[in-house]
Design a protein around this motif. Structure first.
Motif, PDB file in Angstrom:
ATOM      1  N   ALA A  86       0.843  -1.202   0.000  1.00  9.87           N
ATOM      2  CA  ALA A  86       0.000   0.000   0.000  1.00  9.87           C
ATOM      3  C   ALA A  86       0.879   1.254   0.000  1.00  9.87           C
ATOM      4  O   ALA A  86       1.958   1.264   0.585  1.00  9.87           O
ATOM      5  CB  ALA A  86      -0.903   0.003   1.220  1.00  9.87           C
ATOM      6  N   PRO A  87       0.416   2.330  -0.634  1.00 10.62           N
ATOM      7  CA  PRO A  87       1.156   3.595  -0.569  1.00 10.62           C
ATOM      8  C   PRO A  87       1.234   4.078   0.885  1.00 10.62           C
ATOM      9  O   PRO A  87       0.316   3.824   1.674  1.00 10.62           O
ATOM     10  CB  PRO A  87       0.326   4.560  -1.412  1.00 10.62           C
ATOM     11  CG  PRO A  87      -0.699   3.740  -2.099  1.00 10.62           C
ATOM     12  CD  PRO A  87      -0.794   2.418  -1.422  1.00 10.62           C
ATOM     13  N   ALA A  88       2.292   4.779   1.244  1.00  3.51           N
ATOM     14  CA  ALA A  88       2.524   5.215   2.621  1.00  3.51           C
ATOM     15  C   ALA A  88       1.339   5.992   3.190  1.00  3.51           C
ATOM     16  O   ALA A  88       0.948   5.789   4.347  1.00  3.51           O
ATOM     17  CB  ALA A  88       3.798   6.044   2.696  1.00  3.51           C
ATOM     18  N   PHE A  89       0.740   6.863   2.379  1.00  2.00           N
ATOM     19  CA  PHE A  89      -0.375   7.669   2.890  1.00  2.00           C
ATOM     20  C   PHE A  89      -1.594   6.826   3.238  1.00  2.00           C
ATOM     21  O   PHE A  89      -2.430   7.207   4.063  1.00  2.00           O
ATOM     22  CB  PHE A  89      -0.767   8.760   1.882  1.00  2.00           C
ATOM     23  CG  PHE A  89      -1.524   8.258   0.696  1.00  2.00           C
ATOM     24  CD1 PHE A  89      -2.910   8.149   0.725  1.00  2.00           C
ATOM     25  CD2 PHE A  89      -0.859   7.873  -0.465  1.00  2.00           C
ATOM     26  CE1 PHE A  89      -3.612   7.679  -0.370  1.00  2.00           C
ATOM     27  CE2 PHE A  89      -1.555   7.396  -1.566  1.00  2.00           C
ATOM     28  CZ  PHE A  89      -2.938   7.304  -1.523  1.00  2.00           C
ATOM     29  N   ALA A  90      -1.721   5.639   2.622  1.00  2.51           N
ATOM     30  CA  ALA A  90      -2.905   4.805   2.824  1.00  2.51           C
ATOM     31  C   ALA A  90      -2.748   3.822   3.988  1.00  2.51           C
ATOM     32  O   ALA A  90      -3.754   3.331   4.506  1.00  2.51           O
ATOM     33  CB  ALA A  90      -3.224   4.038   1.549  1.00  2.51           C
ATOM     34  N   LYS A  91      -1.526   3.562   4.407  1.00  3.03           N
ATOM     35  CA  LYS A  91      -1.313   2.543   5.440  1.00  3.03           C
ATOM     36  C   LYS A  91      -2.104   2.807   6.722  1.00  3.03           C
ATOM     37  O   LYS A  91      -2.724   1.884   7.262  1.00  3.03           O
ATOM     38  CB  LYS A  91       0.178   2.382   5.722  1.00  3.03           C
ATOM     39  CG  LYS A  91       0.883   1.690   4.572  1.00  3.03           C
ATOM     40  CD  LYS A  91       2.345   1.469   4.839  1.00  3.03           C
ATOM     41  CE  LYS A  91       2.968   0.848   3.594  1.00  3.03           C
ATOM     42  NZ  LYS A  91       4.332   0.454   3.786  1.00  3.03           N
TER      43      LYS A  91
END
Length: 157
Positions: A86-91
């Motif tokens: 997952a992209p960092a912002f979505a974690k």
């Protein structure tokens, strides 16, 4: 080999972790074909459908042994591994929509320990509730073919 250990106990529970991701078509001959286009999601669905087929097949094979065989879908679980892509912002958001490992284990623990399930076998559970699976998973001819092929793949036949 597991059954040899369970038989003397006079009781036992085999619990298989499956998934709600299942394939609607299942062809054992296609499983070993190298030339077909690979899809990790298709492979996952086929594997989880195979788990269900073996659960139903084995439940019938051990029906006279006081051993139960059931399967479950634990839900979508948040772990460092599951969030890796997952992209960092979505974690951080994933934790809001995914179960914790402890929550994901609840159905497994329920199947292993509930006195209400002592005689329940050949059943698939989601959230501690019996649930139907894809039609192909109940095909007894395919179940037997899978069992026999599994013995060959593992060198036990």
């Amino acid at each position: 080999m597991l059954l040899d250990q369970l038989k003397p106990s006079g009781a036992g529970r085999i619990i298989n972790v499956a998934s709600s991701a299942q394939t609607k078509q299942w062809d054992i001959e296609q499983l070993s074909q190298q030339q077909r286009k690979f899809s990790s999601m298709d492979a996952y669905k086929e594997a989880k459908t195979a788990v269900l087929m073996m659960t139903y097949y084995m439940a019938k094979q051990v029906s006279d042994m006081k051993v139960t065989v059931n399967a479950l879908h634990p839900g979508v679980i948040y772990t460092p591994q599951s969030s890796r892509t997952a992209p960092a912002f979505a974690k951080p958001l994933l934790k809001l929509f995914m179960k914790s490992p402890e929550q994901g284990a609840e159905t497994s623990v329920h199947l292993a320990s509930s006195p209400d399930l002592t005689n329940v076998t050949g059943t698939y559970f989601v959230g501690k509730q019996p649930t139907k699976t894809v039609t192909v998973s109940y095909d007894t001819v395919l179940q037997k073919k899978l069992y026999e092929q599994s013995l060959q793949w593992t060198g036990l036949s």
